[in-house]
Design a protein around this motif. Sequence first.
Motif, PDB file in Angstrom:
ATOM      1  N   GLY A 152       0.801  -1.217   0.000  1.00  0.00           N
ATOM      2  CA  GLY A 152       0.000   0.000   0.000  1.00  0.00           C
ATOM      3  C   GLY A 152       0.835   1.268   0.000  1.00  0.00           C
ATOM      4  N   ARG A 153       0.143   2.390   0.158  1.00  0.00           N
ATOM      5  CA  ARG A 153       0.788   3.691   0.216  1.00  0.00           C
ATOM      6  C   ARG A 153       1.186   3.994   1.653  1.00  0.00           C
ATOM      7  N   GLU A 154       2.354   4.574   1.804  1.00  0.00           N
ATOM      8  CA  GLU A 154       2.862   4.880   3.136  1.00  0.00           C
ATOM      9  C   GLU A 154       1.939   5.829   3.880  1.00  0.00           C
ATOM     10  N   SER A 155       1.328   6.758   3.135  1.00  0.00           N
ATOM     11  CA  SER A 155       0.507   7.794   3.775  1.00  0.00           C
ATOM     12  C   SER A 155      -0.818   7.262   4.304  1.00  0.00           C
ATOM     13  N   VAL A 156      -1.363   6.228   3.651  1.00  0.00           N
ATOM     14  CA  VAL A 156      -2.688   5.751   4.063  1.00  0.00           C
ATOM     15  C   VAL A 156      -2.736   4.250   4.332  1.00  0.00           C
ATOM     16  N   ASP A 157      -1.737   3.494   3.917  1.00  0.00           N
ATOM     17  CA  ASP A 157      -1.800   2.038   4.007  1.00  0.00           C
ATOM     18  C   ASP A 157      -0.834   1.428   5.013  1.00  0.00           C
ATOM     19  N   LEU A 158       0.030   2.229   5.598  1.00  0.00           N
ATOM     20  CA  LEU A 158       0.894   1.722   6.658  1.00  0.00           C
ATOM     21  C   LEU A 158       0.198   2.003   7.985  1.00  0.00           C
ATOM     22  N   ILE A 159      -0.260   0.951   8.620  1.00  0.00           N
ATOM     23  CA  ILE A 159      -1.031   1.063   9.854  1.00  0.00           C
ATOM     24  C   ILE A 159      -0.160   0.645  11.024  1.00  0.00           C
ATOM     25  N   LYS A 160      -0.087   1.491  12.034  1.00  0.00           N
ATOM     26  CA  LYS A 160       0.702   1.202  13.227  1.00  0.00           C
ATOM     27  C   LYS A 160      -0.271   0.909  14.362  1.00  0.00           C
ATOM     28  N   SER A 161      -0.409  -0.376  14.662  1.00  0.00           N
ATOM     29  CA  SER A 161      -1.437  -0.809  15.608  1.00  0.00           C
ATOM     30  C   SER A 161      -0.833  -1.743  16.647  1.00  0.00           C
ATOM     31  N   GLY A 162      -0.957  -1.367  17.922  1.00  0.00           N
ATOM     32  CA  GLY A 162      -0.479  -2.221  19.005  1.00  0.00           C
ATOM     33  C   GLY A 162       1.007  -2.494  18.944  1.00  0.00           C
ATOM     34  N   GLY A 163       1.781  -1.552  18.384  1.00  0.00           N
ATOM     35  CA  GLY A 163       3.228  -1.728  18.281  1.00  0.00           C
ATOM     36  C   GLY A 163       3.671  -2.436  17.017  1.00  0.00           C
ATOM     37  N   ASP A 215      -6.864   5.397  17.657  1.00  0.00           N
ATOM     38  CA  ASP A 215      -7.372   4.592  18.760  1.00  0.00           C
ATOM     39  C   ASP A 215      -6.526   4.874  19.989  1.00  0.00           C
ATOM     40  N   ASP A 216      -7.181   5.208  21.106  1.00  0.00           N
ATOM     41  CA  ASP A 216      -6.453   5.588  22.323  1.00  0.00           C
ATOM     42  C   ASP A 216      -5.596   4.454  22.865  1.00  0.00           C
ATOM     43  N   ASP A 217      -6.018   3.224  22.644  1.00  0.00           N
ATOM     44  CA  ASP A 217      -5.298   2.087  23.189  1.00  0.00           C
ATOM     45  C   ASP A 217      -4.255   1.548  22.218  1.00  0.00           C
ATOM     46  N   LEU A 218      -4.636   1.344  20.952  1.00  0.00           N
ATOM     47  CA  LEU A 218      -3.778   0.693  19.965  1.00  0.00           C
ATOM     48  C   LEU A 218      -2.918   1.655  19.166  1.00  0.00           C
ATOM     49  N   GLY A 219      -3.223   2.930  19.248  1.00  0.00           N
ATOM     50  CA  GLY A 219      -2.570   3.900  18.372  1.00  0.00           C
ATOM     51  C   GLY A 219      -3.392   4.069  17.101  1.00  0.00           C
ATOM     52  N   GLN A 220      -3.568   2.980  16.369  1.00  0.00           N
ATOM     53  CA  GLN A 220      -4.482   2.944  15.243  1.00  0.00           C
ATOM     54  C   GLN A 220      -5.255   1.634  15.283  1.00  0.00           C
ATOM     55  N   ARG A 221      -6.514   1.707  14.940  1.00  0.00           N
ATOM     56  CA  ARG A 221      -7.390   0.530  14.892  1.00  0.00           C
ATOM     57  C   ARG A 221      -7.650   0.188  13.428  1.00  0.00           C
ATOM     58  N   ILE A 222      -7.542  -1.099  13.105  1.00  0.00           N
ATOM     59  CA  ILE A 222      -7.757  -1.529  11.724  1.00  0.00           C
ATOM     60  C   ILE A 222      -9.254  -1.615  11.440  1.00  0.00           C
ATOM     61  N   VAL A 223      -9.671  -0.875  10.409  1.00  0.00           N
ATOM     62  CA  VAL A 223     -11.073  -0.857   9.994  1.00  0.00           C
ATOM     63  C   VAL A 223     -11.142  -1.245   8.520  1.00  0.00           C
ATOM     64  N   ALA A 224     -12.015  -2.175   8.208  1.00  0.00           N
ATOM     65  CA  ALA A 224     -12.190  -2.624   6.823  1.00  0.00           C
ATOM     66  C   ALA A 224     -13.543  -2.163   6.295  1.00  0.00           C
ATOM     67  N   TYR A 225     -13.523  -1.496   5.162  1.00  0.00           N
ATOM     68  CA  TYR A 225     -14.747  -1.178   4.422  1.00  0.00           C
ATOM     69  C   TYR A 225     -14.911  -2.246   3.349  1.00  0.00           C
ATOM     70  N   VAL A 226     -16.102  -2.826   3.249  1.00  0.00           N
ATOM     71  CA  VAL A 226     -16.315  -3.884   2.269  1.00  0.00           C
ATOM     72  C   VAL A 226     -17.589  -3.634   1.469  1.00  0.00           C
ATOM     73  N   VAL A 227     -17.522  -3.966   0.192  1.00  0.00           N
ATOM     74  CA  VAL A 227     -18.696  -4.040  -0.678  1.00  0.00           C
ATOM     75  C   VAL A 227     -18.975  -5.521  -0.868  1.00  0.00           C
ATOM     76  N   LEU A 228     -20.171  -5.944  -0.491  1.00  0.00           N
ATOM     77  CA  LEU A 228     -20.498  -7.366  -0.530  1.00  0.00           C
ATOM     78  C   LEU A 228     -21.071  -7.774  -1.880  1.00  0.00           C
ATOM     79  N   ARG A 229     -20.880  -9.030  -2.219  1.00  0.00           N
ATOM     80  CA  ARG A 229     -21.500  -9.577  -3.416  1.00  0.00           C
ATOM     81  C   ARG A 229     -22.994  -9.796  -3.172  1.00  0.00           C
ATOM     82  N   ASP A 230     -23.748  -9.877  -4.246  1.00  0.00           N
ATOM     83  CA  ASP A 230     -25.186 -10.107  -4.124  1.00  0.00           C
ATOM     84  C   ASP A 230     -25.449 -11.386  -3.337  1.00  0.00           C
TER      85      ASP A 230
END
Length: 469
Positions: free
Chosen positions: A368-379, A407-422
Motif C-alpha cells: 500500500g501507500r505509506e501515507s494511508v496504508d501503513l497502519i501502526k497498531s499495538g506496536g 485509537d487511544d489504546d492501539l494507536g491505530q485501529r484496523i477498519v475494513a470497508y467492504v462491498v459485498l456480493r449479491d
Amino acid sequence: MLLSSLNPAAIAAGADVPDAVTIDGETLSRSDLLGAATSVAERVAQARRVAVLAEPTVATVLAVVGCLIAGVTVVPVPPDAGSAELAHILRDSGAQAWLGKAPDGSELPVIPVRKHARSWHRYAEPAGKATAFILYTSGTTGAPKGVMLSRDAIAAGLDALIQAWGWTSKDILVHGLPLFHVHGLILGVLGPLRVGSPLVHTGKPTPRAYADAHGTMYFGVPTVWSRVTEEPEAARELAKARILISGSAPLPVPVFERLAELTGHAPIERYGMSETMITLSTRPDGERRPGWVGTPVAGVETRLRDETGAPVPHDGESVGGLQVRGPMLFDGYLNKPEVTAENFTADGWFKTGDVAVIDAEGFHRIVGRESVDLIKSGGYRIGAGEIETALLGHPAVAETAVIGVPDDDLGQRIVAYVVLRDGAGESIAEELIAHVAGELSVHKRPREVRVVDRLPRNAMGKVQKKLLS
C-alpha cells in the motif's frame, strides 16, 4: 531512435507493416503512421509544449508520435478532466496549444491533426535528455503534479520490459487502456513502436473485444481482468495468447487464480508509477505468485527503509518504505523543485511513497501507500494491502479498502470497508474478521468491518482512502 520501428530507412527497405496500429477498428500501416506523424511534426515543430486530449483514437497516436519526431514535449490530458483539473494542467504545464481536438471552451489555439496528410521530411533525433512527456499524477493528495519524463528514461524503461517479457516484433499487443498515463500510452503505444510489434487498441477494454483481437500479449488493470473472468467463454479465447499482464493496481488473488484457471496463464504482475515507469515485474519464464510483483527489471535497484531511514530486512514479512533508483526515473516535478528534492534521499534514491516487503529471493509485494496504508497498531507495522488481499479471498467480498483510524489504546485501529456480493448478508462482519485472523497473524485482523454500497474512487479507478472515515 526512440521509435525504432518507424525508422524511414527500414520502411523504405520493405519492412512496412500493414496493421502497425489499430485503434477501435481504424488501422494505419507503419509507413502511413510515419508519413502522417511527420506531417504533424511539420505543423508543431516550432512549439515547445502542446496539450493532447488523449482520447483512444488514431489522431491521438499521430499527435504524440509527431511531437516525438519533432522533439516537442507532449502534455497528455484526460478526456474526462473536470474544468478545475483541466485549468490546472494547462496553467501549470505552460502548454502553448492543443494538438488535435480541443475541449469545448478552451482559449488555447488549436493545431490540426490530419490523418491523411503525408510528409517524408527527415528530422534529426532529438537529444536524449529532452523532456518527451509531462504526465500529471492523479492528484489524490493535492493538485496533480507534472512528472517530467525524458526520452532516455522512456527508452531505458521500455528496453527493460522488452527484455523482461521477451517482447518481440512477432507479438501482437492488445489493450483498451486510457492513453494519458504510463500504462496505456508509454507501455501500450510507444512499446510496440519501439519493438516493432503491431498494436490493437480495442477502444474499450471489454472481455469480448479482448477475445476477438487474437493477440499474443494483453495489458489490463485488475477491473479488466475481473470482468474477463466473469465471461468464461471470452476468457478461454485468451488461452491462445503468450502472456497476460496486469498493472496499475494490485490484482486480487481470487482474480489471479480464476484467470489462470480459465486461460491457462498465470498473469504477469508488475509495479511502477508515473515517476519511475515499471521497475518490478514477474517473468514469463519465472515464478508468478499471486499478490507479488516480482523482481527488479534491468538497471533497477530497490531497498526498504523505516521511518528513521534504517534498513528493513528482506525477510518476506517486514514492512518498509520502498525506494528505487535506475535509468528510467523521471527528471522531477515541473515547477516544484522543493517537492522533487523532498522525494529523493541524499544518496539519490527515489522515495516511492509505497510500502512493501521483499523476500530472500528478491521478490517484492506492495502492501500500500505509506501515507494511508501503513497502519501502526499495538506496536506492529501492518500493511493494509495484505489485509485487503485476505478479505478479497472471502467469497462474500466484492471490493474492500482497509484503513487505520485513531485509537487511544492501539494507536491505530484496523477498519475494513467492504462491498459485498449479491446475496451476502450484512451480518457477516464477525465472519470476515475471523477469516482474516485465520489467513494472517491475529494482530492483523480488522477490529471493525463496515459494509458500504461502493468505495470512493478517482478517475483512474483507485480508491480514495482519505474520503473514508
